[in-house]
Design a protein around this motif. Structure first.
Motif, PDB file in Angstrom:
ATOM      1  N   VAL A   1       0.828  -1.203   0.000  1.00 34.61           N
ATOM      2  CA  VAL A   1       0.000   0.000   0.000  1.00 34.61           C
ATOM      3  C   VAL A   1       0.864   1.255   0.000  1.00 34.61           C
ATOM      4  O   VAL A   1       0.632   2.195  -0.760  1.00 34.61           O
ATOM      5  N   ILE A   2       1.869   1.281   0.872  1.00 33.33           N
ATOM      6  CA  ILE A   2       2.811   2.402   0.908  1.00 33.33           C
ATOM      7  C   ILE A   2       4.228   1.830   0.872  1.00 33.33           C
ATOM      8  O   ILE A   2       4.576   0.978   1.703  1.00 33.33           O
ATOM      9  N   SER A   3       5.014   2.288  -0.049  1.00 32.47           N
ATOM     10  CA  SER A   3       6.351   1.725  -0.238  1.00 32.47           C
ATOM     11  C   SER A   3       7.286   2.116   0.893  1.00 32.47           C
ATOM     12  O   SER A   3       7.107   3.155   1.542  1.00 32.47           O
ATOM     13  N   PRO A   4       8.324   1.301   1.145  1.00 27.71           N
ATOM     14  CA  PRO A   4       9.313   1.636   2.175  1.00 27.71           C
ATOM     15  C   PRO A   4       9.978   2.984   1.940  1.00 27.71           C
ATOM     16  O   PRO A   4      10.250   3.724   2.890  1.00 27.71           O
ATOM     17  N   GLU A   5      10.228   3.319   0.690  1.00 27.05           N
ATOM     18  CA  GLU A   5      10.888   4.591   0.380  1.00 27.05           C
ATOM     19  C   GLU A   5      10.030   5.773   0.827  1.00 27.05           C
ATOM     20  O   GLU A   5      10.541   6.750   1.407  1.00 27.05           O
ATOM     21  N   ILE A   6       8.728   5.692   0.577  1.00 30.06           N
ATOM     22  CA  ILE A   6       7.832   6.775   0.984  1.00 30.06           C
ATOM     23  C   ILE A   6       7.785   6.887   2.503  1.00 30.06           C
ATOM     24  O   ILE A   6       7.858   7.989   3.062  1.00 30.06           O
ATOM     25  N   ILE A   7       7.658   5.755   3.184  1.00 24.13           N
ATOM     26  CA  ILE A   7       7.589   5.790   4.650  1.00 24.13           C
ATOM     27  C   ILE A   7       8.849   6.427   5.223  1.00 24.13           C
ATOM     28  O   ILE A   7       8.776   7.286   6.124  1.00 24.13           O
ATOM     29  N   GLU A   8      10.001   6.055   4.708  1.00 29.09           N
ATOM     30  CA  GLU A   8      11.259   6.594   5.230  1.00 29.09           C
ATOM     31  C   GLU A   8      11.348   8.097   5.006  1.00 29.09           C
ATOM     32  O   GLU A   8      11.664   8.872   5.933  1.00 29.09           O
ATOM     33  N   LEU A   9      11.079   8.545   3.798  1.00 30.25           N
ATOM     34  CA  LEU A   9      11.148   9.971   3.492  1.00 30.25           C
ATOM     35  C   LEU A   9      10.097  10.759   4.260  1.00 30.25           C
ATOM     36  O   LEU A   9      10.373  11.843   4.797  1.00 30.25           O
ATOM     37  N   HIS A  10       8.900  10.204   4.309  1.00 32.07           N
ATOM     38  CA  HIS A  10       7.783  10.888   4.956  1.00 32.07           C
ATOM     39  C   HIS A  10       8.046  11.095   6.449  1.00 32.07           C
ATOM     40  O   HIS A  10       7.866  12.189   6.985  1.00 32.07           O
ATOM     41  N   HIS A  11       8.486  10.043   7.103  1.00 31.62           N
ATOM     42  CA  HIS A  11       8.734  10.121   8.541  1.00 31.62           C
ATOM     43  C   HIS A  11      10.035  10.859   8.865  1.00 31.62           C
ATOM     44  O   HIS A  11      10.043  11.822   9.642  1.00 31.62           O
ATOM     45  N   ASP A  12      11.126  10.428   8.260  1.00 29.01           N
ATOM     46  CA  ASP A  12      12.440  10.921   8.651  1.00 29.01           C
ATOM     47  C   ASP A  12      12.736  12.334   8.150  1.00 29.01           C
ATOM     48  O   ASP A  12      13.565  13.038   8.737  1.00 29.01           O
ATOM     49  N   LYS A  13      12.080  12.745   7.064  1.00 27.03           N
ATOM     50  CA  LYS A  13      12.337  14.077   6.499  1.00 27.03           C
ATOM     51  C   LYS A  13      11.170  15.036   6.748  1.00 27.03           C
ATOM     52  O   LYS A  13      11.328  16.074   7.378  1.00 27.03           O
ATOM     53  N   HIS A  14       9.985  14.681   6.246  1.00 24.07           N
ATOM     54  CA  HIS A  14       8.854  15.604   6.320  1.00 24.07           C
ATOM     55  C   HIS A  14       8.346  15.785   7.749  1.00 24.07           C
ATOM     56  O   HIS A  14       8.203  16.923   8.224  1.00 24.07           O
ATOM     57  N   HIS A  15       8.059  14.674   8.433  1.00 23.19           N
ATOM     58  CA  HIS A  15       7.586  14.806   9.810  1.00 23.19           C
ATOM     59  C   HIS A  15       8.654  15.470  10.678  1.00 23.19           C
ATOM     60  O   HIS A  15       8.346  16.348  11.506  1.00 23.19           O
ATOM     61  N   ALA A  16       9.886  15.094  10.486  1.00 25.63           N
ATOM     62  CA  ALA A  16      10.975  15.696  11.267  1.00 25.63           C
ATOM     63  C   ALA A  16      11.043  17.206  11.049  1.00 25.63           C
ATOM     64  O   ALA A  16      11.363  17.966  11.979  1.00 25.63           O
ATOM     65  N   ALA A  17      10.727  17.650   9.842  1.00 24.78           N
ATOM     66  CA  ALA A  17      10.767  19.081   9.541  1.00 24.78           C
ATOM     67  C   ALA A  17       9.686  19.834  10.310  1.00 24.78           C
ATOM     68  O   ALA A  17       9.905  20.979  10.743  1.00 24.78           O
ATOM     69  N   TYR A  18       8.530  19.214  10.507  1.00 20.68           N
ATOM     70  CA  TYR A  18       7.469  19.873  11.280  1.00 20.68           C
ATOM     71  C   TYR A  18       7.849  19.961  12.756  1.00 20.68           C
ATOM     72  O   TYR A  18       7.549  20.959  13.421  1.00 20.68           O
ATOM     73  N   VAL A  19       8.496  18.933  13.257  1.00 27.71           N
ATOM     74  CA  VAL A  19       8.963  18.966  14.651  1.00 27.71           C
ATOM     75  C   VAL A  19       9.980  20.099  14.834  1.00 27.71           C
ATOM     76  O   VAL A  19       9.882  20.891  15.781  1.00 27.71           O
ATOM     77  N   LYS A  20      10.928  20.172  13.924  1.00 28.81           N
ATOM     78  CA  LYS A  20      11.932  21.231  14.002  1.00 28.81           C
ATOM     79  C   LYS A  20      11.287  22.604  13.866  1.00 28.81           C
ATOM     80  O   LYS A  20      11.635  23.557  14.588  1.00 28.81           O
ATOM     81  N   GLY A  21      10.329  22.710  12.954  1.00 28.41           N
ATOM     82  CA  GLY A  21       9.664  23.983  12.741  1.00 28.41           C
ATOM     83  C   GLY A  21       8.919  24.459  13.972  1.00 28.41           C
ATOM     84  O   GLY A  21       8.946  25.651  14.310  1.00 28.41           O
ATOM     85  N   ALA A  22       8.250  23.543  14.669  1.00 28.86           N
ATOM     86  CA  ALA A  22       7.528  23.910  15.890  1.00 28.86           C
ATOM     87  C   ALA A  22       8.489  24.367  16.969  1.00 28.86           C
ATOM     88  O   ALA A  22       8.272  25.388  17.634  1.00 28.86           O
ATOM     89  N   ASN A  23       9.583  23.630  17.143  1.00 32.84           N
ATOM     90  CA  ASN A  23      10.574  24.000  18.160  1.00 32.84           C
ATOM     91  C   ASN A  23      11.252  25.331  17.831  1.00 32.84           C
ATOM     92  O   ASN A  23      11.453  26.175  18.712  1.00 32.84           O
TER      93      ASN A  23
END
Length: 213
Positions: A19-41
């Protein structure tokens, strides 16, 4: 010290394939989600500096940035938990999620009606956004929200319990521009056990969100 931290995934990168490829999960979590955490802080630090210096020229932008990044962090934190490689189907009493199933039927008429509404809401978001099933404490019912960006067009006080990420970064590498195909596929990995727990928790604390006269 950072206030918000990136949560670990509850599964490995390949757990939601195909349903969702490993590449998408890795990029989505490690890059995009991480960017929102950094942005909030980062925004919290900038607001602290503005208070210290009493310089308020950028307050509108800072408050908007905080809402954007914090909401992105919260929605993604729910998103990862909402999915499992052993999920899908629909919530049923025999699986221990009968209360959620009853609430869906009461609020939307049927599971089929709910599924159609959340699918359409997710797939037709203009630009970037989310489809969200939320508990609305004022009425005590479930509602579907079409969330623009991470925070726009949301009923105040509602608690998200199931979220479908309809931003392009969630699917484009695998589904190209076929957002609707991605949303349809998402139903095969919904973790109803997690959704049911979130519903029960939201319902239990719902009355405390709004002070009755």
């Amino acid at each position: 010290m950072a206030v918000y931290t990136l949560p670990e995934l509850p599964y490995d990168y390949s757990a939601l394939a195909p349903v969702i490829s490993p590449e998408i999960i890795e990029l989505h979590h490690d890059k995009h989600h991480a960017a929102y955490v950094k942005g909030a802080n980062d925004t919290l630090e900038q607001l602290a500096e503005a208070r210290d210096k009493e310089t308020w020229g950028a307050i509108n932008g800072l408050e908007k940035n905080l809402a954007f990044h914090l909401s992105g962090h919260i929605l993604h934190s729910i998103y990862w938990q909402n999915m499992t490689g052993d999920g899908g189907g629909e919530p049923l009493e025999k699986d221990g999620v009968g209360e959620l199933a009853d609430a869906i039927a009461e609020s939307f008429g049927s599971f089929a009606g709910f599924k159609a509404q959340l699918t359409k809401a997710s797939a037709t978001t203009q630009g970037s956004g989310w489809g969200v099933l939320a508990y609305e404490p004022l009425s005590g019912r479930l509602i579907v929200e079409q969330v623009y960006d991470h925070q726009g067009n949301v009923g105040q006080g509602s608690t998200p319990i199931l979220v479908f990420d309809a931003w392009e970064h969630a699917f484009y590498l695998q589904y190209k521009n076929q957002k609707v195909d991605f949303i349809e596929a998402m139903w095969a990995v919904v973790n109803w056990q997690d959704v049911a727990k979130r519903y029960a928790a939201a319902k239990e604390r719902g009355d405390s969100l709004l002070l009755a006269p």
